[in-house]
Write a protein that holds these residues in place. Structure first.
Motif, PDB file in Angstrom:
ATOM      1  N   LEU B  15    -115.163  78.489   5.880  1.00  0.00           N
ATOM      2  CA  LEU B  15    -113.933  77.862   5.375  1.00  0.00           C
ATOM      3  C   LEU B  15    -113.418  78.710   4.218  1.00  0.00           C
ATOM      4  O   LEU B  15    -114.079  78.842   3.198  1.00  0.00           O
ATOM      5  N   THR B  16    -112.235  79.286   4.396  1.00  0.00           N
ATOM      6  CA  THR B  16    -111.722  80.239   3.418  1.00  0.00           C
ATOM      7  C   THR B  16    -110.607  79.626   2.585  1.00  0.00           C
ATOM      8  O   THR B  16    -109.664  79.040   3.132  1.00  0.00           O
ATOM      9  N   PHE B  17    -110.742  79.750   1.273  1.00  0.00           N
ATOM     10  CA  PHE B  17    -109.774  79.188   0.327  1.00  0.00           C
ATOM     11  C   PHE B  17    -109.174  80.300  -0.516  1.00  0.00           C
ATOM     12  O   PHE B  17    -109.860  81.284  -0.812  1.00  0.00           O
ATOM     13  N   PRO B  18    -107.915  80.140  -0.920  1.00  0.00           N
ATOM     14  CA  PRO B  18    -107.335  81.146  -1.809  1.00  0.00           C
ATOM     15  C   PRO B  18    -107.974  81.069  -3.193  1.00  0.00           C
ATOM     16  O   PRO B  18    -108.390  79.994  -3.627  1.00  0.00           O
ATOM     17  N   GLY B  19    -108.040  82.207  -3.862  1.00  0.00           N
ATOM     18  CA  GLY B  19    -108.559  82.238  -5.232  1.00  0.00           C
ATOM     19  C   GLY B  19    -110.040  82.502  -5.276  1.00  0.00           C
ATOM     20  O   GLY B  19    -110.673  82.798  -4.262  1.00  0.00           O
ATOM     21  N   SER B  20    -110.592  82.379  -6.466  1.00  0.00           N
ATOM     22  CA  SER B  20    -111.975  82.798  -6.676  1.00  0.00           C
ATOM     23  C   SER B  20    -112.924  81.631  -6.915  1.00  0.00           C
ATOM     24  O   SER B  20    -114.090  81.827  -7.215  1.00  0.00           O
ATOM     25  N   ARG B  21    -112.403  80.396  -6.798  1.00  0.00           N
ATOM     26  CA  ARG B  21    -113.288  79.248  -7.042  1.00  0.00           C
ATOM     27  C   ARG B  21    -113.314  78.308  -5.844  1.00  0.00           C
ATOM     28  O   ARG B  21    -112.327  78.127  -5.148  1.00  0.00           O
ATOM     29  N   VAL B  46    -121.818  81.224  -0.076  1.00  0.00           N
ATOM     30  CA  VAL B  46    -120.460  81.439  -0.569  1.00  0.00           C
ATOM     31  C   VAL B  46    -120.164  82.933  -0.570  1.00  0.00           C
ATOM     32  O   VAL B  46    -121.016  83.743  -0.943  1.00  0.00           O
ATOM     33  N   LEU B  47    -118.973  83.277  -0.115  1.00  0.00           N
ATOM     34  CA  LEU B  47    -118.541  84.674  -0.112  1.00  0.00           C
ATOM     35  C   LEU B  47    -117.275  84.804  -0.938  1.00  0.00           C
ATOM     36  O   LEU B  47    -116.299  84.096  -0.690  1.00  0.00           O
ATOM     37  N   HIS B  48    -117.312  85.669  -1.909  1.00  0.00           N
ATOM     38  CA  HIS B  48    -116.105  85.972  -2.681  1.00  0.00           C
ATOM     39  C   HIS B  48    -115.593  87.325  -2.242  1.00  0.00           C
ATOM     40  O   HIS B  48    -116.375  88.264  -2.071  1.00  0.00           O
ATOM     41  N   LYS B  49    -114.286  87.405  -2.065  1.00  0.00           N
ATOM     42  CA  LYS B  49    -113.691  88.714  -1.808  1.00  0.00           C
ATOM     43  C   LYS B  49    -112.585  88.903  -2.834  1.00  0.00           C
ATOM     44  O   LYS B  49    -111.630  88.115  -2.867  1.00  0.00           O
ATOM     45  N   ASP B  50    -112.728  89.912  -3.694  1.00  0.00           N
ATOM     46  CA  ASP B  50    -111.749  90.067  -4.766  1.00  0.00           C
ATOM     47  C   ASP B  50    -110.498  90.772  -4.254  1.00  0.00           C
ATOM     48  O   ASP B  50    -110.401  91.138  -3.077  1.00  0.00           O
ATOM     49  N   ALA B  51    -109.543  90.943  -5.154  1.00  0.00           N
ATOM     50  CA  ALA B  51    -108.239  91.486  -4.758  1.00  0.00           C
ATOM     51  C   ALA B  51    -108.363  92.880  -4.149  1.00  0.00           C
ATOM     52  O   ALA B  51    -107.524  93.294  -3.350  1.00  0.00           O
ATOM     53  N   ALA B  92    -109.761  87.858   4.196  1.00  0.00           N
ATOM     54  CA  ALA B  92    -108.675  88.409   3.388  1.00  0.00           C
ATOM     55  C   ALA B  92    -109.131  88.597   1.936  1.00  0.00           C
ATOM     56  O   ALA B  92    -109.953  87.822   1.439  1.00  0.00           O
ATOM     57  N   PRO B  93    -108.584  89.591   1.260  1.00  0.00           N
ATOM     58  CA  PRO B  93    -108.884  89.775  -0.168  1.00  0.00           C
ATOM     59  C   PRO B  93    -108.349  88.593  -0.982  1.00  0.00           C
ATOM     60  O   PRO B  93    -107.409  87.911  -0.561  1.00  0.00           O
ATOM     61  N   GLY B  94    -108.938  88.365  -2.141  1.00  0.00           N
ATOM     62  CA  GLY B  94    -108.477  87.288  -3.016  1.00  0.00           C
ATOM     63  C   GLY B  94    -108.823  85.918  -2.491  1.00  0.00           C
ATOM     64  O   GLY B  94    -108.063  84.970  -2.667  1.00  0.00           O
ATOM     65  N   THR B  95    -109.954  85.791  -1.814  1.00  0.00           N
ATOM     66  CA  THR B  95    -110.342  84.501  -1.238  1.00  0.00           C
ATOM     67  C   THR B  95    -111.795  84.161  -1.551  1.00  0.00           C
ATOM     68  O   THR B  95    -112.596  85.019  -1.894  1.00  0.00           O
ATOM     69  N   THR B  96    -112.098  82.872  -1.405  1.00  0.00           N
ATOM     70  CA  THR B  96    -113.468  82.376  -1.524  1.00  0.00           C
ATOM     71  C   THR B  96    -113.797  81.630  -0.240  1.00  0.00           C
ATOM     72  O   THR B  96    -113.002  80.802   0.214  1.00  0.00           O
TER      73      THR B  96
END
Lengths: 95, 146
Positions: B15-21, B46-51, B92-96
């Motif tokens: 489940l992918t959400f915009p932002g870093s949290r 949890v996977l973080h993908k930065d900008a 996508a970049p910029g997602t959590t």
């Protein structure tokens, strides 16, 4: 949630190839970033199968075996894509 | 709910959400499935993908979202490092992204009953969402008993 193992995620893959293929197209983007770059080698330039040869001579069983083996090696090494392998293999077998 | 020893079908989602949290708003509906034993959570990551597209793997407890800490379930670390890297490659970049693995306990109980009655599972699939709407619209809603 409770952490039951605490040994890290070093076990065998649970998802197999689905981990890649199940990601829904709409959320996918052009591959960028270090991890992705490390995981995905740049695609090899598409090799065009040669034009059909005019009526080749029938092939002996030993030759066939040798050529199929060679084709298999080429695919293994990544020099041939699966599609190209199938094309060449079909061509060999119909000779 | 009926107790059953059979393991039900295990599914996973990313489940992918915009932002870093992570957003705690997804927890209450999840709790409504977990608490009555409808599903059992087996793993979460949890996977973080930065900008810039750089992926960082994280664990729920490191996210500092209290609602998840209190959610009933196990982190059995079934998802491997390779699984998570493979999932992250297409995000996508910029997602959590929250990756969850759960067991459908409801289906295990149902499967047990079917088996006891001599039945076997002959086919299984999920109907694509875009086919469900039109199909339901065509269905007559008479309310008559079947």
């Amino acid at each position: 949630m409770r952490r039951a193992m605490g040994r890290g995620r070093r076990g065998p893959s649970l998802l197999g190839t689905a981990a890649r293929t199940a990601v829904i197209a709409g959320t996918a983007t052009a591959v960028s970033g270090r991890v992705a770059a490390a995981q995905q080698p740049p695609p090899a330039p598409a090799a065009r199968p040669p034009e059909p040869q005019p009526a080749p001579a029938p092939i002996g069983v030993d030759d066939l075996h040798a050529q199929l083996t060679k084709l298999g090696e080429l695919r293994q090494s990544g020099l041939l894509t699966d599609e190209e392998f199938d094309t060449y293999k079909a061509r060999l077998l119909t000779r | 709910m009926e107790q059953t020893s059979t393991i039900g079908p295990v599914e996973w989602v990313a489940l992918t959400f915009p932002g870093s949290r992570l957003d705690a708003r997804v927890v209450p509906p999840l709790r409504d499935l977990v608490d009555p034993g409808t599903v059992r959570l087996l793993d979460a990551a949890v996977l973080h993908k930065d900008a810039d597209g750089v992926m960082t793997e994280s664990e729920l407890e490191a996210e500092g979202v209290q609602a998840f800490d209190d959610l009933d379930g196990d982190v059995l670390e079934l998802l491997s490092e390779d699984d998570l890297i493979a999932i992250a490659a297409s995000l996508a970049p910029g997602t959590t992204t929250l990756v969850l693995v759960w067991e459908n306990r409801w289906a295990a109980a149902f499967a047990d009953s079917v088996r006891r009655a001599g039945g076997v599972l002959s086919a299984y699939d999920r109907v694509p969402t875009d086919r469900v709407g039109p199909a339901l619209q065509r269905a007559p809603l008479t309310g008559a008993p079947v």
